[in-house]
Design a protein around this motif. Sequence first.
Motif, PDB file in Angstrom:
ATOM      1  N   LEU A   7      -6.108 -35.280 -74.829  1.00 53.10           N
ATOM      2  CA  LEU A   7      -7.377 -35.224 -75.552  1.00 53.10           C
ATOM      3  C   LEU A   7      -8.546 -34.988 -74.607  1.00 53.10           C
ATOM      4  O   LEU A   7      -9.491 -34.275 -74.940  1.00 53.10           O
ATOM      5  N   ARG A   8      -8.479 -35.575 -73.400  1.00 52.51           N
ATOM      6  CA  ARG A   8      -9.532 -35.325 -72.412  1.00 52.51           C
ATOM      7  C   ARG A   8      -9.527 -33.856 -71.984  1.00 52.51           C
ATOM      8  O   ARG A   8     -10.579 -33.235 -71.818  1.00 52.51           O
ATOM      9  N   LEU A  26      -1.779 -30.559 -78.451  1.00 52.85           N
ATOM     10  CA  LEU A  26      -2.173 -31.811 -77.821  1.00 52.85           C
ATOM     11  C   LEU A  26      -0.969 -32.617 -77.348  1.00 52.85           C
ATOM     12  O   LEU A  26      -0.961 -33.848 -77.401  1.00 52.85           O
ATOM     13  N   LEU A  53      -0.076 -38.433 -81.685  1.00 50.36           N
ATOM     14  CA  LEU A  53      -1.465 -38.430 -82.125  1.00 50.36           C
ATOM     15  C   LEU A  53      -1.550 -38.138 -83.612  1.00 50.36           C
ATOM     16  O   LEU A  53      -0.570 -37.726 -84.246  1.00 50.36           O
ATOM     17  N   ASP A  80      -7.518 -38.509 -84.512  1.00 50.20           N
ATOM     18  CA  ASP A  80      -7.870 -38.390 -83.100  1.00 50.20           C
ATOM     19  C   ASP A  80      -8.621 -37.092 -82.833  1.00 50.20           C
ATOM     20  O   ASP A  80      -9.563 -37.058 -82.039  1.00 50.20           O
ATOM     21  N   VAL A  81      -8.201 -36.021 -83.495  1.00 53.10           N
ATOM     22  CA  VAL A  81      -8.887 -34.736 -83.340  1.00 53.10           C
ATOM     23  C   VAL A  81     -10.303 -34.833 -83.900  1.00 53.10           C
ATOM     24  O   VAL A  81     -11.267 -34.328 -83.297  1.00 53.10           O
ATOM     25  N   LEU A 107      -8.599 -42.852 -73.468  1.00 59.06           N
ATOM     26  CA  LEU A 107      -8.313 -41.596 -74.154  1.00 59.06           C
ATOM     27  C   LEU A 107      -7.202 -40.849 -73.428  1.00 59.06           C
ATOM     28  O   LEU A 107      -7.267 -40.661 -72.213  1.00 59.06           O
ATOM     29  N   TYR A 155      -4.172 -45.619 -77.744  1.00 55.21           N
ATOM     30  CA  TYR A 155      -4.464 -44.860 -76.536  1.00 55.21           C
ATOM     31  C   TYR A 155      -4.025 -45.618 -75.280  1.00 55.21           C
ATOM     32  O   TYR A 155      -3.530 -45.020 -74.324  1.00 55.21           O
ATOM     33  N   PHE A 166      -8.446 -31.361 -73.766  1.00 56.80           N
ATOM     34  CA  PHE A 166      -8.931 -30.607 -74.923  1.00 56.80           C
ATOM     35  C   PHE A 166     -10.452 -30.615 -74.949  1.00 56.80           C
ATOM     36  O   PHE A 166     -11.094 -29.572 -75.156  1.00 56.80           O
ATOM     37  N   PRO A 198      -3.494 -28.698 -74.187  1.00 54.50           N
ATOM     38  CA  PRO A 198      -4.227 -28.728 -75.429  1.00 54.50           C
ATOM     39  C   PRO A 198      -3.725 -27.737 -76.452  1.00 54.50           C
ATOM     40  O   PRO A 198      -3.823 -27.975 -77.637  1.00 54.50           O
ATOM     41  N   SER A 222      -9.125 -26.410 -85.634  1.00 58.94           N
ATOM     42  CA  SER A 222      -7.837 -26.868 -85.104  1.00 58.94           C
ATOM     43  C   SER A 222      -6.798 -26.948 -86.208  1.00 58.94           C
ATOM     44  O   SER A 222      -5.642 -26.517 -86.042  1.00 58.94           O
ATOM     45  N   VAL A 237     -12.519 -36.749 -81.359  1.00 58.60           N
ATOM     46  CA  VAL A 237     -12.911 -35.919 -80.222  1.00 58.60           C
ATOM     47  C   VAL A 237     -13.908 -34.847 -80.667  1.00 58.60           C
ATOM     48  O   VAL A 237     -14.856 -34.524 -79.946  1.00 58.60           O
TER      49      VAL A 237
END
Length: 472
Positions: A168-169, A12, A343, A347-348, A164, A405, A171, A453, A328, A351
Amino acid sequence: MPRDDRRTRTFLGRLPLPERTFVADALRTETVGGTVLLAAAAVALVWANTPLKGAYESVRDFHFGIEALGLDLSVAHWTAEGLLTIFFFVAGAELKRELVIGELRHRETALLPVVAAASGMLVPALVYGLVATSMGGTWNGWAVPMATDIAFALGVLAVISTHLPSALRAFLLTLAVVDDLGAIVVVAIFFTSTIHLPALIGAVLGLGLFFHLHDRRRVHGWYWYLPLALVIWGLTHASGVHATVAGVAMGLLLRVARDGESGRRPAERIAHLIRPVSAGVAVPLFALFAAGVSISGDTLGQVVGRPEPLGVALGLTVGKVVGIAGGSYLAVRFTRARLSADLAWADVVAVAMLAGIGFTVSLLIGELAYPDPAELEPIKAGVLLGSLTSAVVACLLLRLRNNKYRRLYEAETVDENEDGIPDIYQQDDAHEQEPGSSPEPGEAAGPDSGGGPGGSSSPTGNEPRPQGGAQS
């Protein structure tokens, strides 16, 4: 000097500039489409829970088409097998691009997002199975909570106005694309009861002609491909295979050039043209005639009290977040990768929770797994409840991190010299050119110098590429 594959990769990390541009373009359309999708779902729910319910059912079940060709279908059926073919065509084109020039083209960058996506499909299916069978139910709906609805998720992001980060988007987009492929494989294999071989052979021959015209002969003009696509779709439907399979197959056959081709690459150009139709028309119309579930105390009671609907709801809300975040973490733990310093694992998780919105494809698979309307209604309610719960929890988690973010977004987008290239990428280039700071040939400047990602890559996307022309 040979590339050292043992170096640490960033999970990421910041996207390479061309990848960031492509993701922004793709998600911009999907965000608008997601807003339309939310509106369509709301209209369907209101329409189906008012005195106009009878009119809703009459429109949804109205049949039209060519009966002699086996195409006298209901409006709901046309949207599910007809319009969603456009959606899967775009998904196939996006996957083809990712496999040839995107983040999935290298094993190092593909490993982490693919592991996350695969575990994000497997764990929800297992959660469904454990919940349903422990309560005396069946495995029939195991595939319903497997998919992620990228348009719905982005619509939610637009509503809560979060900044975001692009990594992350991207991913989330990768998860959705891989999920879509997994879903169509499941549909093709597990929801095809009978095969009409002549029609299937005809569809395969049609796909061969499509590939020959597009990739080998480089024939242009929609007037060639639109009639051919309709024939392929019709033959696929007649074969007994779900007709949306034709869409993803044609998308995967689109040509993607690595180098030496001027302008937008064919797959990107075609997906760019078709995506607004998919996101703004096809998916919302499907939602309009698929999401019309009667919401009452009795329906909600069936979701909580019956094994299959509860398994679907928990598969989306619990299975997705455990599968994606857990996959992940394990992938990072057992590879030479580390999470981006910008991050956190929270955050993971956020999402992954957002990926629990399985609306469109989950409804489609629910209709295939439960053809009896009496059994389908609570399954749809389970999809809606699971998706809504995932959306609400994800919103809360993302809003808690939105100040962070926003800072990352501003750092990624500032362009003081107004040359169209964010300054942060030019700073990376300048750092690479400083004496003593250049990396070894074939390596990025450092683990945080770029990467999508699943790993790191050149910040401007100008890394040496293999020689050659188009690749299919």
